[in-house]
Design a protein around this motif. Structure first.
Motif, PDB file in Angstrom:
ATOM      1  N   MET A   1      45.643 -24.072 -10.760  1.00 43.57           N
ATOM      2  CA  MET A   1      47.041 -24.267 -10.069  1.00 43.57           C
ATOM      3  C   MET A   1      46.824 -24.446  -8.683  1.00 43.57           C
ATOM      4  SD  MET A   1      50.057 -21.651  -9.808  1.00 43.57           S
ATOM      5  CE  MET A   1      51.160 -21.799  -8.517  1.00 43.57           C
ATOM      6  N   ARG A   2      47.672 -25.052  -7.854  1.00 41.57           N
ATOM      7  CA  ARG A   2      47.286 -25.189  -6.442  1.00 41.57           C
ATOM      8  C   ARG A   2      48.512 -24.585  -5.787  1.00 41.57           C
ATOM      9  NH1 ARG A   2      49.156 -29.260  -3.687  1.00 41.57           N
ATOM     10  NH2 ARG A   2      48.152 -29.745  -1.611  1.00 41.57           N
ATOM     11  N   SER A   4      50.402 -24.761  -2.245  1.00 39.59           N
ATOM     12  CA  SER A   4      50.663 -25.739  -1.149  1.00 39.59           C
ATOM     13  C   SER A   4      50.552 -25.198  -0.030  1.00 39.59           C
ATOM     14  CB  SER A   4      52.072 -26.681  -1.732  1.00 39.59           C
ATOM     15  OG  SER A   4      53.109 -25.934  -1.237  1.00 39.59           O
ATOM     16  N   ASP A   8      52.422 -21.541   1.052  1.00 39.31           N
ATOM     17  CA  ASP A   8      51.541 -20.546   1.783  1.00 39.31           C
ATOM     18  C   ASP A   8      52.432 -20.140   3.071  1.00 39.31           C
ATOM     19  OD1 ASP A   8      49.134 -18.654   2.366  1.00 39.31           O
ATOM     20  OD2 ASP A   8      48.683 -20.410   3.864  1.00 39.31           O
ATOM     21  N   ASN A 152      34.190 -18.645  -7.552  1.00 36.31           N
ATOM     22  CA  ASN A 152      34.636 -19.945  -7.907  1.00 36.31           C
ATOM     23  C   ASN A 152      33.247 -20.389  -8.765  1.00 36.31           C
ATOM     24  OD1 ASN A 152      36.789 -19.915  -6.163  1.00 36.31           O
ATOM     25  ND2 ASN A 152      35.554 -20.544  -4.358  1.00 36.31           N
TER      26      ASN A 152
END
Length: 153
Positions: A1-2, A4, A8, A152
């Motif tokens: 999931m990103r 945007s 933010d 990560n």
């Protein structure tokens, strides 16, 4: 999931408004933009989306600005993200229940649904008041206690 930049920035602006409270004077967009290092024009559009979404109220004039339309404890992070970005989880711009797969990809749909359920659980379970106070719900703390959450792969 990103997440945007728009989402933010929206959450950060909403947190500024939460910290200011509903009783104090409204905050000017310029002050929020400067405090959070957000491009002012971009923030204006975000605040307008949040106003249309019923999350912030605006006041015109010399003493004008923005404030939360509801108490910070009644606005989840999910509410803010949805107001500026739409659905929390989509696949190619489509909501998971509207998708259909066949063959070996058939079990992909339940995976996307599970992802959406987990994202909802986290973002709907945290209010602006939680974040602004620095006291996140225990369930969030438990997720971040895992050292793997911070790396990560």
């Amino acid at each position: 999931m990103r997440i945007s930049a728009r989402a933010d920035y929206a959450v950060r602006a909403a947190l500024m408004l939460a910290a200011a409270g509903q009783e104090g004077p409204p905050l000017k967009a310029e002050a929020i933009a400067e405090a959070q290092d957000i491009p002012h024009k971009f923030l204006e559009g975000i605040l307008n989306d949040m106003r249309r979404g019923g999350l912030v109220a605006s006041q015109r004039g010399v003493h004008g600005g923005y404030r939360l339309a509801r108490a910070a404890r009644d606005i989840s992070v999910a509410d803010v993200v949805r107001a500026v970005d739409g659905p929390l989880v989509s696949v190619r711009g489509v909501r998971p229940p509207e998708l259909a797969y066949s063959g070996p990809a058939e079990s992909l749909l339940p995976l996307w649904i599970a992802l959406r359920a987990n994202v909802r659980s986290v973002l709907e379970g945290v209010t602006l008041a939680d974040v602004a106070s620095g006291r996140l719900p225990e369930a969030i703390g438990a997720l971040t206690d895992d050292p793997a959450a911070w790396t990560n792969p």
